[in-house]
Design an enzyme around this catalytic site. Structure first.
Site, PDB file in Angstrom:
ATOM      1  N   ILE A 172       0.835  -1.208   0.000  1.00  0.00           N
ATOM      2  CA  ILE A 172       0.000   0.000   0.000  1.00  0.00           C
ATOM      3  C   ILE A 172       0.868   1.256   0.000  1.00  0.00           C
ATOM      4  O   ILE A 172       0.689   2.157  -0.816  1.00  0.00           O
ATOM      5  CB  ILE A 172      -0.956   0.004   1.211  1.00  0.00           C
ATOM      6  CG1 ILE A 172      -1.969  -1.135   1.083  1.00  0.00           C
ATOM      7  CG2 ILE A 172      -1.664   1.346   1.350  1.00  0.00           C
ATOM      8  CD1 ILE A 172      -2.844  -1.348   2.311  1.00  0.00           C
ATOM      9  N   SER A 191       9.927   2.275   8.327  1.00  0.00           N
ATOM     10  CA  SER A 191       9.382   0.916   8.452  1.00  0.00           C
ATOM     11  C   SER A 191      10.294   0.175   9.431  1.00  0.00           C
ATOM     12  O   SER A 191      11.274   0.739   9.924  1.00  0.00           O
ATOM     13  CB  SER A 191       9.320   0.222   7.093  1.00  0.00           C
ATOM     14  OG  SER A 191      10.605   0.151   6.542  1.00  0.00           O
ATOM     15  N   VAL A 247      -4.954   5.510   6.608  1.00  0.00           N
ATOM     16  CA  VAL A 247      -5.721   4.486   5.897  1.00  0.00           C
ATOM     17  C   VAL A 247      -5.323   3.095   6.389  1.00  0.00           C
ATOM     18  O   VAL A 247      -5.621   2.093   5.757  1.00  0.00           O
ATOM     19  CB  VAL A 247      -5.523   4.576   4.363  1.00  0.00           C
ATOM     20  CG1 VAL A 247      -6.191   5.821   3.800  1.00  0.00           C
ATOM     21  CG2 VAL A 247      -4.045   4.528   3.982  1.00  0.00           C
ATOM     22  N   GLY A 248      -4.573   3.087   7.545  1.00  0.00           N
ATOM     23  CA  GLY A 248      -4.160   1.801   8.115  1.00  0.00           C
ATOM     24  C   GLY A 248      -5.221   1.303   9.091  1.00  0.00           C
ATOM     25  O   GLY A 248      -6.255   0.774   8.681  1.00  0.00           O
ATOM     26  N   ARG A 249      -4.948   1.502  10.371  1.00  0.00           N
ATOM     27  CA  ARG A 249      -5.921   1.152  11.407  1.00  0.00           C
ATOM     28  C   ARG A 249      -5.964   2.306  12.400  1.00  0.00           C
ATOM     29  O   ARG A 249      -4.964   2.976  12.635  1.00  0.00           O
ATOM     30  CB  ARG A 249      -5.485  -0.123  12.138  1.00  0.00           C
ATOM     31  CG  ARG A 249      -5.719  -1.415  11.376  1.00  0.00           C
ATOM     32  CD  ARG A 249      -7.198  -1.805  11.320  1.00  0.00           C
ATOM     33  NE  ARG A 249      -7.431  -3.026  10.584  1.00  0.00           N
ATOM     34  CZ  ARG A 249      -7.706  -3.091   9.273  1.00  0.00           C
ATOM     35  NH1 ARG A 249      -7.773  -1.984   8.558  1.00  0.00           N
ATOM     36  NH2 ARG A 249      -7.920  -4.252   8.695  1.00  0.00           N
ATOM     37  N   GLU A 278     -14.022   1.907  16.073  1.00  0.00           N
ATOM     38  CA  GLU A 278     -15.041   1.900  15.017  1.00  0.00           C
ATOM     39  C   GLU A 278     -16.259   1.115  15.480  1.00  0.00           C
ATOM     40  O   GLU A 278     -16.102   0.136  16.197  1.00  0.00           O
ATOM     41  CB  GLU A 278     -14.450   1.279  13.750  1.00  0.00           C
ATOM     42  CG  GLU A 278     -13.381   2.166  13.153  1.00  0.00           C
ATOM     43  CD  GLU A 278     -12.760   1.595  11.875  1.00  0.00           C
ATOM     44  OE1 GLU A 278     -13.329   0.657  11.283  1.00  0.00           O
ATOM     45  OE2 GLU A 278     -11.701   2.078  11.496  1.00  0.00           O
ATOM     46  N   HIS A 296     -14.203   3.971   7.147  1.00  0.00           N
ATOM     47  CA  HIS A 296     -13.479   2.753   6.759  1.00  0.00           C
ATOM     48  C   HIS A 296     -13.981   2.272   5.393  1.00  0.00           C
ATOM     49  O   HIS A 296     -14.437   1.128   5.248  1.00  0.00           O
ATOM     50  CB  HIS A 296     -13.649   1.658   7.822  1.00  0.00           C
ATOM     51  CG  HIS A 296     -12.520   0.663   7.805  1.00  0.00           C
ATOM     52  ND1 HIS A 296     -11.990   0.090   8.929  1.00  0.00           N
ATOM     53  CD2 HIS A 296     -11.809   0.133   6.775  1.00  0.00           C
ATOM     54  CE1 HIS A 296     -11.013  -0.746   8.605  1.00  0.00           C
ATOM     55  NE2 HIS A 296     -10.877  -0.735   7.308  1.00  0.00           N
ATOM     56  N   ALA A 298     -12.201   2.546   2.426  1.00  0.00           N
ATOM     57  CA  ALA A 298     -11.142   2.508   1.411  1.00  0.00           C
ATOM     58  C   ALA A 298     -11.116   1.254   0.574  1.00  0.00           C
ATOM     59  O   ALA A 298     -10.409   1.188  -0.409  1.00  0.00           O
ATOM     60  CB  ALA A 298      -9.775   2.725   2.053  1.00  0.00           C
TER      61      ALA A 298
END
Lengths: 332, 332
Positions: A172, A191, A247-249, A278, A296, A298
């Site tokens: 991603i 990373s 856009v991850g968590r 969520e 959520h 995406a």
């Protein structure tokens, strides 16, 4: 097709324990009633062993679970099912599955992996442009006021030259980088380890990356190392004009501190597709024009839903077909 | 600097007739009171000759106009000012200036040209992702309903593989194409003539381009050839899933037909930064979740405002400095 029919003729329905439920379940069910018995654990409030008992199902007969992140597949669940061999989730993330327990029991976990990478990257870039240009805020303004009140939010900001720090340069993150290079953004990343063959500047320290960035885009998986990786300190290092795209968590960010930083103007804005609890979204954000909030969404494209259906159906089919018989070799 | 001071010392204020007014006027005024006398025609309801008379200004003393698209610089205005030599507009478009009359009288027109190309391209891509993924609609939904009502708009649609027809492949269209290639869109275009050295498929007929496209992005200038270039026929050819993005000028589209096509579902959606009768936006669009509306905001970035200020100031300075004297050569 020969195998499918053989399977069908045998009339042996394979049991599929369903948690979640995944969005593709209705399609999977409609097309595979002749193959699977769908045990809908998600629709019951009972503990799993009682639910199975009620359904007259022997826990040791269950080989496969189909799930999504809305429901946990805990160590208790895995231990209860001695024949469990495969868990198929229709999500990219697997944080709802106890992977250690799976590993101990030899349970294979199949996720959507990179299937959604392009979708999530599209959404990340869309959220970024939206925040920088205040598109959603402008749209709200136009619908509410029409021409009677000029749009007086502060000026937008172009993408060219912006320093974008990507947190998690997997599939991603790579797709996000590719897109933002076309806007002449300057890409950097954090990373676990420096990637070989990647020329973008690497920062092992997220605070340092934030200090060098105009924008942070969060694309990494959620695990114990990445939970709350975006602390208040990171946000203060990003600074008053900085923008965060997630856009991850949701739990990658300390959400309480994020809300505080946005309300106090300690960061410039945020585009959020995911949230810590969520479907709850912090209400304090509803009045802010420098945030864009999507639920959520995406991976909710028709194309992706088709792809994931095919992926899930093929994974289950491959598993069950490989079980009952050895497929004869071509030259037999 | 030497020239500036010489100019200042002479105390000869150059007269600048201002229409519009341009957004950069306050800055230009604050920094150049020692250079220019600002005649604010935009603040008067009088016909220009009466306004000049009231100000004790001889029309033949005016050499320069500064303007923006909010006010016409008509043939009458140009004919009234026999010494007019330069019109500087802070816009990309020049449709508010009578270019034929300028040409007849040898008046030079300086526009922002390609200064905004990247900004407008950013906005075009942002509007496209927003429409395809329903970002603004989702954001409105989340703010209104929170978690109490799931987001049930139809699924989004990814950009990968989408066929994008660009109408007008100038600087802006080129920047849009560059960005959308990174999303793996397939680019095609229409323009007056096929461009040499451009490998994207060219369509001389807009209806044919629309028939081959999932998305149309309008980036061309408004003139008599392009007014209403997007007819109902073009929209019907684009089809029920088709999306139109307009970052050019509102009158490129037959807006009445656009509203009809959107309301009837004859096209799939639209992202509109410009409208036929700005600042008015057709009210029928306010209830639609498949449109995104921004109030001609595509060039409103701080960076662009700074750029345009420098461009306008430098254009005026170059014009006036070159007039009164020959700048001495370096070795004098």
């Amino acid at each position: 097709m020969a195998n499918k029919h053989k399977h069908n003729d045998n009339k042996e329905l394979q049991t599929l324990l369903v948690f979640g439920p995944p969005v593709i379940l209705p399609t999977l069910e409609a097309r595979n009633l002749h193959k699977y018995r769908f045990l809908k654990a998600f629709s019951s409030q009972l503990p799993l062993h009682q639910f199975l008992n009620m359904q007259n199902v022997d826990p040791s007969s269950i080989q496969a679970i189909l799930c999504n992140p809305l429901q946990q597949v805990s160590a208790d669940v895995i231990r209860l099912l001695p024949s469990l061999s495969i868990i198929v989730t229709n999500s990219v993330g697997t944080e709802h599955i106890d992977l250690s327990e799976c590993s101990r029991h030899g349970v294979q976990v199949v996720s959507a992996g990179a299937l959604f990478a392009e979708d999530v990257a599209d959404m990340a870039v869309g959220l970024l442009i939206d925040v920088m240009w205040k598109i959603s805020a402008a749209d709200r303004h136009v619908r509410k006021w029409g021409p009677s009140k000029p749009f007086n939010l502060s000026l937008g900001s172009k993408l060219e030259g912006k320093r974008v720090g990507i947190v998690g340069l997997g599939r991603i993150g790579g797709e996000v980088a590719k897109r933002l290079e076309a806007f002449d953004c300057r890409i950097m990343y954090h990373s676990r380890n420096k990637k070989p063959f990647v020329s973008y500047p690497f920062y092992s320290n997220v605070v340092e990356l934030a200090g060098k960035s105009d924008v942070l885009v969060l694309c990494c998986a959620l695990n114990e190392q990445t939970r709350h990786i975006i602390t208040k300190e990171v946000m203060l290092a990003l600074g008053k004009d900085g923008v965060i795209i997630n856009v991850g968590r949701g739990a990658l960010i300390d959400e309480k501190e994020l809300v505080w930083c946005l309300m106090e103007g300690e960061i410039g804005g945020a585009g959020l597709d995911v949230f810590e609890n969520e479907p709850n979204v912090p209400k304090e954000l509803f009045v802010l024009d420098n945030v864009v909030l999507t639920p959520h969404a995406a991976v909710d494209t028709q194309e992706s839903t088709n792809k994931i259906y095919e992926h899930v159906a093929a994974s289950l089919e491959a598993f069950f077909l490989s079980k009952p018989q050895i497929v004869p070799a071509m030259n037999d």
